[in-house]
Design an enzyme around this catalytic site. Structure first.
Site, mmCIF file in Angstrom:
data_model
loop_
_atom_site.group_PDB
_atom_site.id
_atom_site.type_symbol
_atom_site.label_atom_id
_atom_site.label_comp_id
_atom_site.label_asym_id
_atom_site.label_seq_id
_atom_site.Cartn_x
_atom_site.Cartn_y
_atom_site.Cartn_z
ATOM 1 N N SER A 34 5.457 -5.578 -4.283
ATOM 2 C CA SER A 34 4.457 -5.028 -3.489
ATOM 3 C C SER A 34 4.155 -3.532 -4.034
ATOM 4 C CB SER A 34 5.100 -4.587 -2.019
ATOM 5 O OG SER A 34 6.063 -3.582 -2.166
ATOM 6 N N ASP A 35 2.782 -3.050 -3.620
ATOM 7 C CA ASP A 35 2.757 -1.599 -4.094
ATOM 8 C C ASP A 35 3.611 -0.930 -3.292
ATOM 9 O OD1 ASP A 35 1.655 0.602 -5.520
ATOM 10 O OD2 ASP A 35 -0.506 -0.119 -5.009
#
Ligand SMILES: *[C@@H]1O[C@H](CO)[C@@H](O)[C@H](O)[C@H]1NC(C)=O
Ligand SMILES: *[C@@H]1O[C@H](CO)[C@@H](O)[C@H](O)[C@H]1NC(C)=O
Ligand SMILES: *[C@@H]1O[C@H](CO)[C@@H](O)[C@H](O)[C@H]1NC(C)=O
Ligand SMILES: *[C@@H]1O[C@H](CO)[C@@H](O)[C@H](O)[C@H]1NC(C)=O
Ligand SMILES: *[C@@H]1O[C@H](CO)[C@@H](O)[C@H](O)[C@H]1NC(C)=O
Ligand SMILES: *[C@@H]1O[C@H](CO)[C@@H](O)[C@H](O)[C@H]1NC(C)=O
Ligand SMILES: *[C@@H]1O[C@H](CO)[C@@H](O)[C@H](O)[C@H]1NC(C)=O
Ligand SMILES: *[C@@H]1O[C@H](CO)[C@@H](O)[C@H](O)[C@H]1NC(C)=O
Ligand SMILES: *[C@@H]1O[C@H](CO)[C@@H](O)[C@H](O)[C@H]1NC(C)=O
Length: 772
Positions: A293-294
């Site tokens: 995930s960012d």
């Protein structure tokens, strides 16, 4: 006696520091009888078998602990801590947590920012840069000063809007070109060959990550933030603009990671998008790696997308995300299990991807120094070879935009004095751009001229790059005293950066006023050097008789000063070409939030990028001059008539607005498509007296672009060639009509339109007829 003591102490110290620097964190120490027996340590077994064995041994707490970017050690199994977050966009970077440059290694080669490297249109150069970055990274790892070999680069979002603060990180606006960049970078970084296929199931030198999946190219604009933004993207634009770089990165590059973006795509959080992460990437494209995930994107889902904490965790793990950058998932996974939103099998699924990568990086095979890549030494960091490569990239990327009356190159002998004007002309950090590390050397643009011209006057001209106040009279005084004037203008990281998009496209503050005043006062026409990632509307300078030369230098990296000086004084012939359309200022009437690529005649929306944009341009995609002229000749085209006729399906072909028939590419199957190839031979000739490197761009254009759905033209091939004075060369392109003559229809299905097309190179075109 005293002398003896000193010697003894020195020996002990050097022994200690030596042990320290060679002791890398790794699993499965072959000299440790406790771990060598473990099945997951047996490198004769398949990675999948080893991972299954490892996961069976973990308890729930241990499993949950591994879901964040900073994975703690599991001491009872002799598994060390691992840091997933390292960055290497254009050189080993200090962003991320993997390296701090505070030990024995204090710097790493900083290559130009990607937008400038892209301007070389040279896939081999892109590949060599990634190889160099990877070797420097392994060397730092081998020295014990890098905590992981997973890098969150390249950024393969297309440069959809010129205002994007991260324009600098991209390979421009063309999806095919960005995909080619991604492939070259990923292969170079991961240790694959240029053509690919060398690694197969072999040991990765490093892991690359294509980000931000998908369609995230707005950071913070006019109150809209990437955390909350919900990108409305049509199936058509998704299929032929936003997805292709990711698809190519996975299918051809064999990237071992994808990063899901913060934003939403048609209402769905990217990190919770099962269709995207699992059905499309893993299913259709065969993605084999981990999805991260960012940073804090799962917390963002709770804070901004209306999820509860446990739902955000469950939705992302079930969608196919594996590693959460941040601690949110690890913190709330128990709650999600308790509330039965998540099953332990969902965690195991993620752990399989997580540990597979660590094993494929060779981190579960005993001491990495004894393995492949173990001999890459710190001597490679900042080596002359890498410094030369960084300089070469800057020289070949810099774009000459204007050179009236052949002002450039300046004569080294006849130039006795120079005035350099610009707020950051003496700031070497300016040249690096974002996601940088500590460079091997610090040379500002001003310093780059200092060995070349004896008398150099300098004035900042503006208070800051945003130029809220300009010292016009002082700058004019300095300019008047010099034979030639070089103005270093444009942007910096205060004006365009991550989390900060521009709101206009002109030069900041009073820069334009300053440039005009200096140009008026100067003896000779001045030279304007633009530093920026995103394009700038400099129409005033294009037509100004006292502005003789304009160069765009991106953020050219640590070799940038030498590159600029060599170009201005004729030691290098510039050949870079713009990888993005330069729009006029009034393009900002288009909201950045409008994701449509195609124009809309009923609303006056002009569309985006050279493929669709209908409005006036400051400079075209592919524009760039040199100190010579090149001519083209399309020498041969193997087929100029293509029949896509299929008895069973021709009656089902569809007709749309402009009465152009089209047919789905899938009707022909990959066998037919693989056979249908056109060989195009182009002769390119350097007409001038000076050698240079020149990228040849081949486009295809439909003869009747009445229809907003059909690209105005599309890049289908590019090759960079070096040509000596008056030399010519024949370049061969293989065109694949199924791929290159196609576009997406409204449903996102790839179709070919019938009719007459042109293959276009420079001012030459060659007709090819497609019948369906
Ligand atoms: C590793 O696996 C191979 C293949 O199954 C097996 O022959 C070998 O005995 C194993 N080695 C150890 C140390 O268990
Ligand atoms: C370098 O910085 C990191 C993070 O701030 C720190 O943990 C580490 O101890 C430092 N190393 C040295 C050699 O100072
Ligand atoms: C997770 O928990 C740790 C320890 O309580 C805390 O420091 C951290 O901020 C939490 N992370 C998030 C994203 O909530
Ligand atoms: C340029 O910067 C360097 C290093 O910071 C400094 O030593 C030098 O004096 C500066 N030159 C001018 C002309 O200001
Ligand atoms: C270059 O500048 C950086 C940042 O100011 C500094 O940390 C580094 O030591 C400098 N490098 C050299 C070789 O002077
Ligand atoms: C201009 O830039 C400086 C530093 O780069 C910054 O401190 C200042 O706030 C900026 N001013 C405006 C109006 O953006
Ligand atoms: C163009 O805009 C109009 C008005 O917003 C809209 O109804 C129409 O669907 C749009 N056309 C296309 C092709 O997107
Ligand atoms: C290239 O050709 C153009 C058009 O003929 C001419 O104006 C220009 O001076 C030439 N440039 C060079 C560098 O020879
Ligand atoms: C022709 O179209 C039919 C139906 O779409 C398809 O099954 C068949 O494979 C196609 N034939 C060729 C030669 O592509």
């Amino acid at each position: 006696m005293g002398l003896h003591k000193v010697i003894v102490i020195t020996i002990i110290i050097s022994f200690l520091s030596n042990t320290e620097s060679t002791c890398l964190p790794f699993s499965c120490d072959t000299s440790n009888p406790d771990t060598i027996k473990l099945q997951f340590c047996n490198s004769s077994l398949l990675v999948d078998q080893r991972v299954d064995d490892l996961i069976l041994r973990l308890n729930l707490d241990e499993k949950i602990s591994q879901l964040g970017n900073t994975a703690p050690a599991i001491p009872r199994l002799n598994i060390p801590a691992y840091e997933w977050w390292s960055e290497a966009l254009h050189g080993l970077s200090m962003e991320g947590l993997g390296v701090k440059f505070n030990g024995s290694i204090e710097a790493a080669t900083q290559f130009p920012q990607i937008i400038l490297t892209a301007s070389t249109f040279d896939e081999h150069l892109w590949y060599h840069i990634a190889q160099a970055i990877s070797r420097e990274a392994r060397a730092v790892y081998n020295a014990g000063e890098l905590k992981g070999m997973t890098f969150w680069a390249p950024n393969v979002n297309i440069l959809r809007d010129p205002r994007w603060g991260r324009a600098q990180e991209t390979a421009g606006e063309d999806p095919m070109m960005v995909g080619k960049y991604a492939v070259a970078y990923v292969r170079g970084l991961q240790g694959d060959s240029f053509e690919g296929g060398k690694l197969k199931d072999g040991h990765l030198q490093a892991s690359a990550c294509c980000k931000h999946f998908a369609a995230q190219d707005l950071d913070y604009w006019n109150g809209h933030h990437r955390f909350t933004f919900d990108a409305q993207v049509t199936a058509q634009d998704m299929a032929d603009s936003f997805q292709p770089p990711f698809k190519t990165c996975v299918e051809e590059g064999k990237a071992t990671s994808l990063m899901c973006a913060y934003s939403r795509l048609n209402g769905v959080s990217n990190c919770a998008n099962y269709d995207l992460l699992t059905t499309t990437a893993r299913g259709q494209w065969g993605f084999h790696g981990y999805i991260v995930s960012d940073c804090d994107a799962i917390r963002v889902m709770r804070d901004s997308h209306g999820y509860t904490a446990e739902d955000a965790v469950a939705a992302s793990l079930k969608a196919g995300m594996d590693v959460n950058c941040g601690s949110f998932v690890a913190n709330y996974t128990r709650l999600a299990l308790e509330k039965q939103k998540l099953q332990e099998s969902d965690i195991d699924r993620a752990l399989r991807n997580i540990f597979s990568i660590r094993m494929r990086l060779g981190l579960f095979n005993g001491d990495p120094k004894q393995l492949e890549y173990g001999d890459i030494s710190p001597a490679e960091i900042c080596s002359q070879e890498h410094q030369d490569l960084s300089l070469e990239a800057a020289k070949n990327g810099i774009v000459l935009l204007k050179n009236s009356a052949k002002l450039l190159p300046l004569s080294k002998i006849k130039t006795t004095s120079l005035a350099i004007i610009g707020p950051k002309a003496n700031d070497s950090e300016l040249l690096l751009g974002n996601y940088a590390g500590i460079p091997c050397k610090n040379v500002s643009l001003l310093q780059g001229f200092q060995g070349v011209v004896k008398n150099i006057g300098y004035h900042p001209g503006c208070n800051f790059v945003n130029c809220t106040s300009a010292a016009i009279d002082e700058a004019v005084d300095v300019a008047k005293k010099a034979q030639y004037v070089v103005l270093i203008m444009g942007l910096d990281q205060q004006v365009e950066r991550e989390n900060w998009d521009r709101v206009d496209l002109g030069l900041p503050g009073q820069q334009e006023i300053l440039i005009n005043a200096v140009a008026e006062a100067a003896v000779e026409p001045v030279i304007l050097v633009l530093v920026s990632g995103g394009p700038i509307d400099i129409s005033f300078a294009k037509n100004h008789p006292k502005i003789g030369g304009i160069l765009w230098i991106g953020y050219p990296g640590e070799g940038g000063a030498a590159a600029l000086a060599q170009i201005l004084f004729g030691e290098h012939n510039p050949g870079g070409r713009l990888p993005v359309t330069w729009y006029p200022k009034d393009f900002i009437k288009v909201p950045m939030t409008d994701m449509n690529m195609r124009p809309n005649s009923s609303t006056g929306y002009p569309g985006r990028t050279y493929k669709f944009y209908k409005g006036p341009k400051v400079y075209e995609f592919g524009y760039g001059l040199s100190y010579t002229n090149y001519s083209y000749n399309i020498a041969s085209v193997s087929h100029d008539k293509l029949y896509f006729i299929n008895q069973t399906s021709s009656d089902k072909r569809s007709k749309h607005g402009s009465h152009i028939h089209n047919i789905a590419v899938s009707k022909f199957g990959s066998e037919v498509c693989n056979k249908a190839k056109i060989s195009v031979k182009v002769v390119v000739r350097n007409k001038g007296k000076i050698g240079g490197k020149h990228p040849v761009l081949l486009f295809v254009r439909h003869s009747k672009v009445k229809d907003d759905e059909v690209p105005r033209k599309q890049l289908i091939g590019f090759k960079s060639v070096h040509l000596g004075a008056r030399e010519k060369s024949k370049i061969k392109f293989i065109v694949s009509p199924c791929e290159h003559f196609s576009r997406a229809n409204k449903h996102g299905i790839s179709v070919i339109d019938e009719g007459k097309y042109y293959l276009v190179v420079g001012d030459k075109k060659y007709p090819v007829t497609v019948s369906i």
